[in-house]
Design an enzyme around this catalytic site. Structure first.
Site, short mmCIF file in Angstrom:
data_model
loop_
_atom_site.label_atom_id
_atom_site.label_comp_id
_atom_site.label_asym_id
_atom_site.label_seq_id
_atom_site.Cartn_x
_atom_site.Cartn_y
_atom_site.Cartn_z
N GLU A 68 1.06 -16.02 37.52
CA GLU A 68 0.94 -14.79 36.72
C GLU A 68 2.26 -14.02 36.72
O GLU A 68 2.70 -13.53 35.68
CB GLU A 68 -0.18 -13.91 37.26
CG GLU A 68 -0.37 -12.63 36.45
CD GLU A 68 -1.24 -11.61 37.13
OE1 GLU A 68 -2.02 -10.93 36.45
OE2 GLU A 68 -1.13 -11.46 38.37
N TRP A 90 -7.07 -13.54 33.49
CA TRP A 90 -7.04 -12.65 32.34
C TRP A 90 -8.07 -13.03 31.27
O TRP A 90 -8.13 -12.40 30.21
CB TRP A 90 -5.64 -12.65 31.71
CG TRP A 90 -4.68 -11.76 32.44
CD1 TRP A 90 -3.75 -12.14 33.37
CD2 TRP A 90 -4.54 -10.35 32.28
NE1 TRP A 90 -3.05 -11.04 33.80
CE2 TRP A 90 -3.51 -9.93 33.15
CE3 TRP A 90 -5.18 -9.39 31.49
CZ2 TRP A 90 -3.11 -8.59 33.25
CZ3 TRP A 90 -4.79 -8.06 31.59
CH2 TRP A 90 -3.77 -7.68 32.46
N CYS A 193 -2.20 -1.39 35.73
CA CYS A 193 -2.66 -0.81 37.00
C CYS A 193 -1.48 -0.70 37.96
O CYS A 193 -1.19 0.38 38.46
CB CYS A 193 -3.77 -1.67 37.59
SG CYS A 193 -5.26 -1.73 36.58
N ARG A 217 -1.77 2.90 39.85
CA ARG A 217 -2.61 4.04 39.45
C ARG A 217 -4.08 3.80 39.74
O ARG A 217 -4.85 4.71 40.02
CB ARG A 217 -2.45 4.33 37.96
CG ARG A 217 -2.96 3.20 37.10
CD ARG A 217 -3.14 3.56 35.64
NE ARG A 217 -3.67 2.40 34.92
CZ ARG A 217 -4.98 2.18 34.72
NH1 ARG A 217 -5.88 3.03 35.17
NH2 ARG A 217 -5.38 1.11 34.07
N ASP A 220 -8.48 -2.09 42.46
CA ASP A 220 -9.68 -2.78 42.94
C ASP A 220 -9.29 -3.46 44.25
O ASP A 220 -8.64 -4.50 44.25
CB ASP A 220 -10.12 -3.79 41.87
CG ASP A 220 -11.23 -4.72 42.34
OD1 ASP A 220 -11.68 -4.60 43.49
OD2 ASP A 220 -11.62 -5.59 41.54
#
Length: 315
Positions: A68, A90, A193, A217, A220
């Site tokens: 990724e 994704w 994120c 920000r 998980d």
């Protein structure tokens, strides 16, 4: 008096998970699943000697996270290159968009198979919008024309600029890669994120070390953070190699730091485990640029994790 044993670096991750699950504020979130959340958190990891924040209390698929990161660095925003490598992280977002817009109740696996087999279908439905990599290596600019209109200018490669600034001006406070492009958030499948990376050079000469601070920000903690920590440390290691610096410290900072309520089984099982071992990362060659790394360039040593723990992704 004997010195107290030094906690395993991973323990701070487990302590954060325990703190959120025990004291977090229960919130209704965008996904409708619900979370327990705390705000304003920090973890710190020393990357010296090849050390990496690779969790051992469950298996983290570091090659997936690495693929990724390499995909981000290409500036690509379509999931097809990831799908062709077997990377699934994704897939849910474009699948959800396809189902919503077409009304076709296609299974996720069937959708992904069509992405792999049909380039035209992938071009139409596999794109995520201007997410991460697009902002990192091709931040859009605009020029004012004589007729009073604007036209697209040359994109800004933030990653390349930071590599250059680390070499030319290591003491700068502007070594930043930013993903939060306000003008384009509504075009992204998911706004970034892990949004801001800042690099910092400590020391001088042969002992100079490269530190990285990542501000996230939204996080998980159960599913996302293990990948985010690896990826940020990986990017730091690559940056350090490209700029002739030693790896320093990764500082991770979270805004809304949360656990999903439907991840209870994962959380309780992982918290019952003890971290063990100190995995390290070796980089087998130095490519010409930071954009030329391949998955084969990375080797992890001494990684003997406990079993993976599966849980659903919130979309």
């Amino acid at each position: 008096m004997e010195n107290a044993p030094v906690p395993h670096p991973e323990q701070q991750y487990l302590d954060l998970m325990q703190r959120i699950w025990s004291t977090g504020d229960e919130r209704v979130d965008r996904t409708g699943i619900g979370t327990r959340s705390i705000f304003g958190t920090q973890l710190r990891f020393d990357l010296a000697g090849g050390a990496m924040p690779l969790l051992t209390t469950k298996r983290v698929y570091w090659k997936t996270a690495t693929r990724e990161m390499l995909w981000f660095l290409t500036g690509e925003t379509n999931i097809r290159p990831l799908v062709l490598q077997g990377v699934k992280i994704w897939n849910e977002w474009p699948h959800a968009r396809y189902v919503q817009e077409t009304g076709e109740d296609i299974a996720l696996d069937d959708f992904v198979q069509r992405i792999a087999e049909d380039e035209g279908f992938a071009a139409r439905w596999g794109d995520l919008g201007p997410v991460y990599g697009k902002q990192w290596v091709d931040w859009p600019t605009y020029r004012y024309r004589k007729d009073g209109l604007f036209e697209a200018g040359e994109g800004i490669n933030q990653v390349a600029e930071v590599v250059q600034s680390l070499k030319a001006s290591p003491g700068s406070r502007r070594h930043i890669i930013e993903g939060w492009n306000v003008a384009e958030l509504d075009r992204m499948a998911l706004p970034p994120c892990h949004k801001t990376y800042q690099f910092h050079v400590a020391g001088e000469g042969a002992d100079a070390r490269l530190n990285c601070l990542l501000y996230q920000r939204s996080c998980d903690v159960a599913l996302g953070l293990p990948f985010n920590l690896w990826s940020a440390a990986l990017l730091t290691r690559m940056m350090a190699q490209q700029t002739g610096l030693k790896p320093g410290e990764l500082v991770w900072m979270g805004g809304d730091t949360h656990l999903y309520l439907n991840h209870e089984h994962l959380i309780e099982e992982q918290l019952a485990r003890e971290p063990n071992g100190t995995p390290t990362l070796g980089i087998v060659r130095k490519p010409e640029t930071i954009f030329d790394y391949k998955i084969e360039d990375f080797v992890v040593h001494d990684y003997a994790p406990q079993a993976p723990i599966k849980a659903p992704v919130a979309v």
